[in-house]
Design an enzyme around this catalytic site. Sequence first.
Site, PDB file in Angstrom:
ATOM      1  N   ASP A 136      10.740  12.085 -11.576  1.00  0.00           N
ATOM      2  CA  ASP A 136      10.412  11.282 -12.721  1.00  0.00           C
ATOM      3  C   ASP A 136       9.748  12.081 -13.943  1.00  0.00           C
ATOM      4  OD1 ASP A 136      11.276   8.932 -11.841  1.00  0.00           O
ATOM      5  OD2 ASP A 136       9.264   8.459 -11.177  1.00  0.00           O
ATOM      6  N   LYS A 168      14.425  11.805 -17.893  1.00  0.00           N
ATOM      7  CA  LYS A 168      14.726  12.273 -19.058  1.00  0.00           C
ATOM      8  C   LYS A 168      15.308  11.239 -19.811  1.00  0.00           C
ATOM      9  CE  LYS A 168      17.232  16.383 -20.552  1.00  0.00           C
ATOM     10  NZ  LYS A 168      18.158  17.292 -20.159  1.00  0.00           N
ATOM     11  N   MET A 216      -1.413   2.506 -17.657  1.00  0.00           N
ATOM     12  CA  MET A 216      -0.485   2.217 -18.867  1.00  0.00           C
ATOM     13  C   MET A 216      -1.140   1.305 -19.345  1.00  0.00           C
ATOM     14  SD  MET A 216       2.768   1.704 -16.611  1.00  0.00           S
ATOM     15  CE  MET A 216       2.262   1.197 -15.030  1.00  0.00           C
TER      16      MET A 216
HETATM   17  N1  SAH Z   1       2.668   6.183  -9.454  1.00  0.00           N
HETATM   18  C1  SAH Z   1       1.692   6.636 -10.366  1.00  0.00           C
HETATM   19  C2  SAH Z   1       1.522   5.656 -11.216  1.00  0.00           C
HETATM   20  C3  SAH Z   1       2.830   5.618 -12.489  1.00  0.00           C
HETATM   21  S1  SAH Z   1       2.506   4.645 -13.658  1.00  0.00           S
HETATM   22  C4  SAH Z   1       0.374   7.066  -9.545  1.00  0.00           C
HETATM   23  O1  SAH Z   1       0.158   6.655  -8.704  1.00  0.00           O
HETATM   24  O2  SAH Z   1      -0.388   7.655 -10.292  1.00  0.00           O
HETATM   25  C5  SAH Z   1       2.361   5.527 -15.130  1.00  0.00           C
HETATM   26  C6  SAH Z   1       0.857   5.740 -15.454  1.00  0.00           C
HETATM   27  O3  SAH Z   1      -0.024   6.457 -14.353  1.00  0.00           O
HETATM   28  C7  SAH Z   1       0.508   6.583 -16.846  1.00  0.00           C
HETATM   29  O4  SAH Z   1       0.840   5.598 -17.915  1.00  0.00           O
HETATM   30  C8  SAH Z   1      -1.016   6.491 -16.713  1.00  0.00           C
HETATM   31  O5  SAH Z   1      -1.615   5.400 -16.932  1.00  0.00           O
HETATM   32  C9  SAH Z   1      -1.165   6.827 -15.257  1.00  0.00           C
HETATM   33  N2  SAH Z   1      -1.262   8.194 -15.213  1.00  0.00           N
HETATM   34  C10 SAH Z   1      -0.050   9.083 -14.244  1.00  0.00           C
HETATM   35  N3  SAH Z   1      -0.591  10.216 -14.247  1.00  0.00           N
HETATM   36  C11 SAH Z   1      -1.782  10.229 -15.050  1.00  0.00           C
HETATM   37  C12 SAH Z   1      -2.558  11.353 -15.366  1.00  0.00           C
HETATM   38  N4  SAH Z   1      -2.348  12.685 -15.219  1.00  0.00           N
HETATM   39  N5  SAH Z   1      -3.488  11.176 -16.493  1.00  0.00           N
HETATM   40  C13 SAH Z   1      -3.890  10.198 -16.729  1.00  0.00           C
HETATM   41  N6  SAH Z   1      -2.962   8.957 -16.408  1.00  0.00           N
HETATM   42  C14 SAH Z   1      -1.945   9.182 -15.577  1.00  0.00           C
END
Ligand code: SAH
Length: 266
Positions: free
Chosen positions: A47, A69, A184
């Site tokens: 992703d 992408k 999000m």
């Molecule tokens: N599966 C992922 C979440 C996917 S949804 C998990 O478990 O973390 C994607 C959202 O996750 C982003 O829009 C943001 O809200 C959050 N997110 C993921 N990585 C992040 C990071 N490094 N810093 C801040 N927010 C993050």
Amino acid sequence: MVLESARPEGSQPYGKVYLVGAGPGDPGLFTLRGKGLLECADVVIHDALVSPPILAMINPQAKVIDAGKRRGRHSMGQTEINQLIADQAKDHAVVVRLKGGDPFVFGRGGEEMAALVELGIAVEVVPGITAGVAVPAYAGIPITHRSQSSSVTFVTGHESAGKYRPQVNWRALAQGSETIVVYMGIHNLGTITTELLAADLSPATPVALIRWGTYPQQETLIGTLATIVAQVAETGFEAPAIAVIGQVVSWHGVFNHCRPTGTLWP
Ligand code: SAH
């Protein structure tokens, strides 16, 4: 967890798909199991939110496909991705589906797994550290605390129009959870704060927004339920970010300097 589904006798042998969580960004938070799989993968389908140092762990012989992408204005649809993974599993023994954070936390991992299991493909899930846990920690915020928060909720702030389930009940969350961690949530922050205030949360309730958490460029914006929307507008604060709402946010000022040195990754 290993899900081996019954494959009809005599059908084409499939490879195995590993649904791997890459964690929030810092390569030091990636699991040893995940790293081992990247080192022996035939194909890696990843992703957009997988950090460069983790992608660099993929063995050079592997075929790497970026499913996040943007092509034209749209990234690949979920059905298209499910098909892509299944097709790769027909021809390759070790297929790694690499997703940000944890595959089963707002990552559509459940949908992908269901599609593969239905096709009789063996799937194994390798959890990752979800952003909702790691990102507040790197900002010095304990999401639970014995004297301030005995409950935490992970919730998505992004529910698309025409959704298949009722909306998140923000008012119930305001009453039922002492810490609320929103994924999000930046675009809908106005609605979220309005709902929480309408449910009688104090306007002074602390809020932290943490952007690019665990990356070297991590940024934190601290405010309250009353101020945070205006602060986002003023500073141009953007996704990807986690929002943490609750009294535990006040620890940020005390613990922020305790951020791991591993955050300075190259
Ligand atoms: N599966 C992922 C979440 C996917 S949804 C998990 O478990 O973390 C994607 C959202 O996750 C982003 O829009 C943001 O809200 C959050 N997110 C993921 N990585 C992040 C990071 N490094 N810093 C801040 N927010 C993050």
